[in-house]
Design an enzyme around this catalytic site. Structure first.
Site, PDB file in Angstrom:
ATOM      1  N   PHE A  43       0.854  -1.192   0.000  1.00 44.95           N
ATOM      2  CA  PHE A  43       0.000   0.000   0.000  1.00 44.95           C
ATOM      3  C   PHE A  43       0.890   1.242   0.000  1.00 44.95           C
ATOM      4  CE2 PHE A  43      -2.622   3.414   1.559  1.00 44.95           C
ATOM      5  CZ  PHE A  43      -3.825   3.180   0.917  1.00 44.95           C
TER       6      PHE A  43
ATOM      7  N   ASP B  61       9.196   2.560   1.695  1.00 44.33           N
ATOM      8  CA  ASP B  61       8.038   3.295   2.203  1.00 44.33           C
ATOM      9  C   ASP B  61       7.922   2.978   3.690  1.00 44.33           C
ATOM     10  OD1 ASP B  61       5.510   4.063   3.039  1.00 44.33           O
ATOM     11  OD2 ASP B  61       4.531   3.575   1.144  1.00 44.33           O
TER      12      ASP B  61
ATOM     13  N   LYS C 165       2.612  10.082   8.281  1.00 43.39           N
ATOM     14  CA  LYS C 165       1.855   9.652   9.461  1.00 43.39           C
ATOM     15  C   LYS C 165       2.362  10.258  10.779  1.00 43.39           C
ATOM     16  CE  LYS C 165      -0.228   5.357   7.692  1.00 43.39           C
ATOM     17  NZ  LYS C 165      -1.644   5.535   7.862  1.00 43.39           N
TER      18      LYS C 165
END
Ligand SMILES: Cc1ncc(COP(=O)(O)O)c(C=O)c1O
Length: 397
Positions: free
Chosen positions: A138, A223, A252
């Site tokens: 993702f 990532d 985040k």
């Protein structure tokens, strides 16, 4: 508006791009949040791995107050001291030499993809632009990052998708080897697949990818948007593997909930961006980077990655005891620090709802995985309480 009116109004006026839990959260403090009816919850979602310092952390609140009354935004036409300080601190505590700031994880990954393609063209043939990504991964919801996300369920209806992405199975070095060719610019991968179900690859996977990249002269993009900022027990998950990437993306938890994203790169790779080749109006503004600086400083000073490792071990052990009491329902537990997945037999949504009814907020991931990504500031009592609730939720008590 009372809660029902609020939920009804949301149902009427918000685009229904996601399914929401039927509560509205209005206040948070540390590990706890309260809904609009005053009910208290233990938050093991961390805002999907964002609020690493918990809710309303005093140092974060202090920086937000101070920066809000000093300077919010000026644009990257100017030098921004907070942005420079945060970039310097990120570089001092990672493999990287330079940083680009955006506003989200997807924007950080867009920057990484563009940077890798530009570097590859400058260091090879003009048709070198393919990015190899992993099935089940993702990387975001913009057109390029959703295409990098090798899960067809996220693609439906958005065709035509941008070209230049090749998918291979996760944790399969031979598949990567087969997919590499003269058009490959980079391999892009999560050190642990978070949304995909907390999938932890073999120890040799990242070192193997690093070796393949070096041999082929292509870049390794990690990532770390979900795994970074201490969550897995080290500041960056790549540290567990003993190898580093050429580009890493972070978002985040970097500013504990104030929107931010960053692409970090080595000096050689970063120079592919020259003035005018990329940009973001609000990316790296004084507000977001001041908060990011406070968050990263706090994380380092309070040794929160170590805390995540210790409390993560306790959480995994306590959940293993819950598994032993419900062997027919809990299939497997996978954990690295405070990124924890529990594969379940029944529809996981029902267990999430049962936990919520009993005062615990949890996430899902993959197909049937209950996921926990609590703040790194949690304590033993929080672990105990959460596992007690999961135990009761699974038993229907
Ligand atoms: C590994 C990973 N990359 C990228 C993203 C996208 O980040 P954002 O939602 O901030 O765009 C996410 C979000 O869950 C993620 O987990």
């Amino acid at each position: 508006m009372d809660t029902k009116e609020l939920l009804d109004a949301g149902g009427k006026h918000l685009m229904a791009f996601t399914k929401r839990f039927p509560i509205a959260l209005v206040r948070g403090e540390g590990m706890r949040v309260w809904d609009s009816d005053g009910k208290e919850y233990l938050d093991f979602t961390g805002g999907i791995a964002v609020t690493a310092l918990g809710h309303s952390h005093a140092r974060v609140v202090g920086t937000i107050r101070e920066q809000a009354t000093t300077l919010l935004h000026v644009s990257n036409l100017f030098h921004i001291p907070q942005q420079t300080h945060l970039a310097k601190l990120l570089c001092e505590h990672s493999f990287a030499d330079r940083v680009f700031f955006g506003n989200s994880g997807a924007e950080a990954n867009e920057a990484a993809i563009k940077l890798a393609r530009k570097w590859a063209k400058e260091h090879g043939a003009s048709d070198r632009g393919d990015i190899i990504t992993m099935r089940g991964g993702f990387h975001g919801r913009t057109l390029a990052t959703v295409t990098a996300t090798a899960q067809e369920k996220y693609h439906h209806g958005y065709e035509p998708l941008p070209g230049g992405f090749k998918y291979v199975p996760y944790n399969d070095l031979r598949a990567v080897e087969r997919a590499l060719d003269s058009r490959t610019a980079a391999i892009m991968v999560e050190p642990i697949q978070g949304e995909g179900g907390v999938i932890i690859p073999d120890d040799g996977y990242l070192p193997g990818l690093r070796k393949l990249c070096d041999e082929a002269g292509v870049l390794l993009i990690l990532d770390e948007i979900q795994t970074g900022m201490g969550r897995t027990g080290k500041l960056w998950a790549y540290e567990h593997a003993g190898v580093s990437p050429d580009i890493m993306t972070v978002a985040k938890a970097l500013a504990n909930g104030i929107p931010i994203g960053a692409a970090l790169a080595t000096e050689d790779v970063a120079t592919a961006f020259s003035p005018g080749t990329h940009g973001s109006t609000c990316g790296g503004n004084p507000f977001a980077t001041a908060v990011g600086l406070t968050v990263l400083t706090t994380l380092l000073e309070e040794r929160l990655p170590e805390r995540a490792a210790r409390l993560g071990r306790l959480l995994a052990e306590s959940l293993a005891k819950v598994q032993a009491r419900h062997p027919k329902v809990v299939k497997e537990i996978r954990a690295k620090g405070l990124l924890v997945g529990m594969d379940l037999v029944p529809p996981v949504g029902e267990v999430v709802a049962a936990c919520r009814d009993r005062g615990l907020l949890a996430l899902t991931a993959g197909d049937n995985t209950l996921r926990f990504a609590p703040a790194l500031v949690l304590d033993e009592a929080d672990v105990d309480r959460a596992c007690g609730i999961v135990d009761r939720a699974l038993g229907g008590a």
